[in-house]
Design a protein around this motif. Structure first.
Motif, mmCIF file in Angstrom:
data_model
loop_
_atom_site.group_PDB
_atom_site.id
_atom_site.type_symbol
_atom_site.label_atom_id
_atom_site.label_comp_id
_atom_site.label_asym_id
_atom_site.label_seq_id
_atom_site.Cartn_x
_atom_site.Cartn_y
_atom_site.Cartn_z
ATOM 1 N N ALA A 36 12.359 -8.978 -8.874
ATOM 2 C CA ALA A 36 13.529 -8.138 -9.141
ATOM 3 C C ALA A 36 13.289 -6.707 -8.674
ATOM 4 N N LYS A 37 12.087 -6.187 -8.906
ATOM 5 C CA LYS A 37 11.767 -4.817 -8.485
ATOM 6 C C LYS A 37 11.838 -4.673 -6.962
ATOM 7 N N ILE A 38 11.362 -5.698 -6.254
ATOM 8 C CA ILE A 38 11.419 -5.675 -4.789
ATOM 9 C C ILE A 38 12.869 -5.632 -4.319
ATOM 10 N N LEU A 39 13.715 -6.452 -4.941
ATOM 11 C CA LEU A 39 15.127 -6.470 -4.553
ATOM 12 C C LEU A 39 15.804 -5.145 -4.869
ATOM 13 N N ILE A 40 15.474 -4.559 -6.011
ATOM 14 C CA ILE A 40 16.063 -3.266 -6.389
ATOM 15 C C ILE A 40 15.642 -2.187 -5.396
ATOM 16 N N HIS B 97 6.513 -10.324 8.597
ATOM 17 C CA HIS B 97 7.699 -9.646 8.052
ATOM 18 C C HIS B 97 7.652 -8.136 8.264
ATOM 19 N N SER B 98 7.060 -7.735 9.397
ATOM 20 C CA SER B 98 6.930 -6.303 9.671
ATOM 21 C C SER B 98 8.294 -5.621 9.799
ATOM 22 N N ILE B 99 9.296 -6.331 10.299
ATOM 23 C CA ILE B 99 10.626 -5.726 10.445
ATOM 24 C C ILE B 99 11.208 -5.394 9.074
ATOM 25 N N LEU B 100 11.102 -6.335 8.145
ATOM 26 C CA LEU B 100 11.633 -6.092 6.792
ATOM 27 C C LEU B 100 10.864 -4.980 6.094
ATOM 28 N N LEU B 101 9.551 -4.937 6.294
ATOM 29 C CA LEU B 101 8.748 -3.881 5.677
ATOM 30 C C LEU B 101 9.173 -2.514 6.191
ATOM 31 N N GLU B 102 9.546 -2.441 7.449
ATOM 32 C CA GLU B 102 10.006 -1.178 8.020
ATOM 33 C C GLU B 102 11.384 -0.802 7.483
ATOM 34 N N LEU B 103 12.278 -1.768 7.420
ATOM 35 C CA LEU B 103 13.661 -1.468 7.060
ATOM 36 C C LEU B 103 13.893 -1.277 5.571
ATOM 37 N N PHE B 104 13.267 -2.112 4.765
ATOM 38 C CA PHE B 104 13.672 -2.231 3.361
ATOM 39 C C PHE B 104 12.639 -1.746 2.357
ATOM 40 N N SER B 105 11.740 -0.862 2.782
ATOM 41 C CA SER B 105 10.764 -0.332 1.836
ATOM 42 C C SER B 105 10.707 1.181 1.935
#
Length: 283
Positions: free
Chosen positions: A7-11, A266-274
């Motif tokens: 849940a924390k990751i999604l938030i 998942h490097s793209i997601l790590l760049e975009l969503f963190s």
């Protein structure tokens, strides 16, 4: 990982999902992420998730290892000058066959296996990429310099719910087909489609202050600092053309350009969503 951590990751991701929904992001796909099967699967999953949360994705790819393999199979030597493939008539036929055929359609199939909708294109389709022969001190043959990008085929694909996957061969005004550097093609495309971000996937963490120390990553660079970093010898060798592509994209209206480590799942997601992001960001 328990449900609370999930849940924390999604938030944490939520404000970024909101920020990029409806925006276009161009991803240049290459390096180890295009060879390793687990990394390939992770990249496709990332792209599908991006599409599902409302991000318009354009995937631009090369295919050097596959081209080398086909040239070897027909007994033809791969030759390079200053990092660029010397492309005679026989080689450009093989480049077109491998990039626009085998590699492009394999990526379309792989992305669709991961639940996405993909449409394979190359620069010849709808005059997407128009080029002239690149003139350098060495004759590179059928290597082109992009002169025009027609964004209509990409925008039509996106509007119809597809992720366009672009192989980087271009049409020439002289009727020839030209081999195009994939980083350069991605930079030109990102500028022309009004992309929010350009992401170049590589086999290095990003721009390093010391090439022998991956912990010396420079996370953020203003494009005005690039000439100084070149003079200091920090930007050199194979990083020069990649960073020049990032600079060109930013100067032509792309908000941010990133060089990220495609060896990381998942490097793209790590760049975009963190909050932290990865790699080097140019603005």
């Amino acid at each position: 990982m328990d449900t609370s951590q999930r849940a924390k990751i999604l938030i944490q991701a939520m404000p970024y999902i909101k920020k990029y929904a409806g925006e276009t992001i161009v991803v240049k796909y290459g390096g180890n992420a295009m060879i390793n099967e687990e990394l390939k699967s992770a990249v496709m999953s990332d792209l599908v998730l991006m599409q599902l949360v409302g991000i318009n994705v354009v995937l631009v790819h090369g295919g050097g290892p596959e081209i080398n393999a086909m040239l070897n199979a027909v007994g033809k030597e791969s030759k390079f000058e200053n990092g660029m493939r010397v492309t005679d008539k026989e080689t450009i036929d093989i480049v077109q066959m491998v990039l626009a055929g085998k590699v492009n359609k394999s990526l379309v199939q792989l992305l669709e296996r991961h639940g996405g909708k993909a449409l394979g294109l190359c620069g010849l389709d709808g005059k997407l990429l128009m080029a002239e022969k690149l003139v350098t001190s060495a004759d590179l043959g059928y290597v082109g310099e992009i002169k025009e990008v027609n964004p209509a085929p990409l925008k039509n694909a996106i509007n119809d719910g597809y992720i366009p996957i672009v192989a980087t061969v271009a049409g020439g005004y002289d009727g020839n087909v030209y081999n195009i550097n994939a980083d350069l093609a991605a930079s030109h495309i990102a500028a022309k489609v009004g992309a929010k971000k350009l992401i170049l996937m590589t086999d290095i963490r990003g721009l390093l202050r010391d090439v022998n120390d991956e912990e010396s990553l420079i996370p953020v660079v203003n494009v005005s600092e690039v000439p100084m970093l070149k003079r200091d010898g920090i930007i050199k060798g194979g990083m020069v053309p990649k960073i020049d592509c990032c600079v060109e994209a930013v100067r032509n209206g792309v908000s941010r350009a990133h060089i990220i480590d495609g060896r990381l799942e998942h490097s793209i997601l790590l760049e975009l969503f963190s909050d932290e992001g990865i790699g080097t960001m140019f603005y």
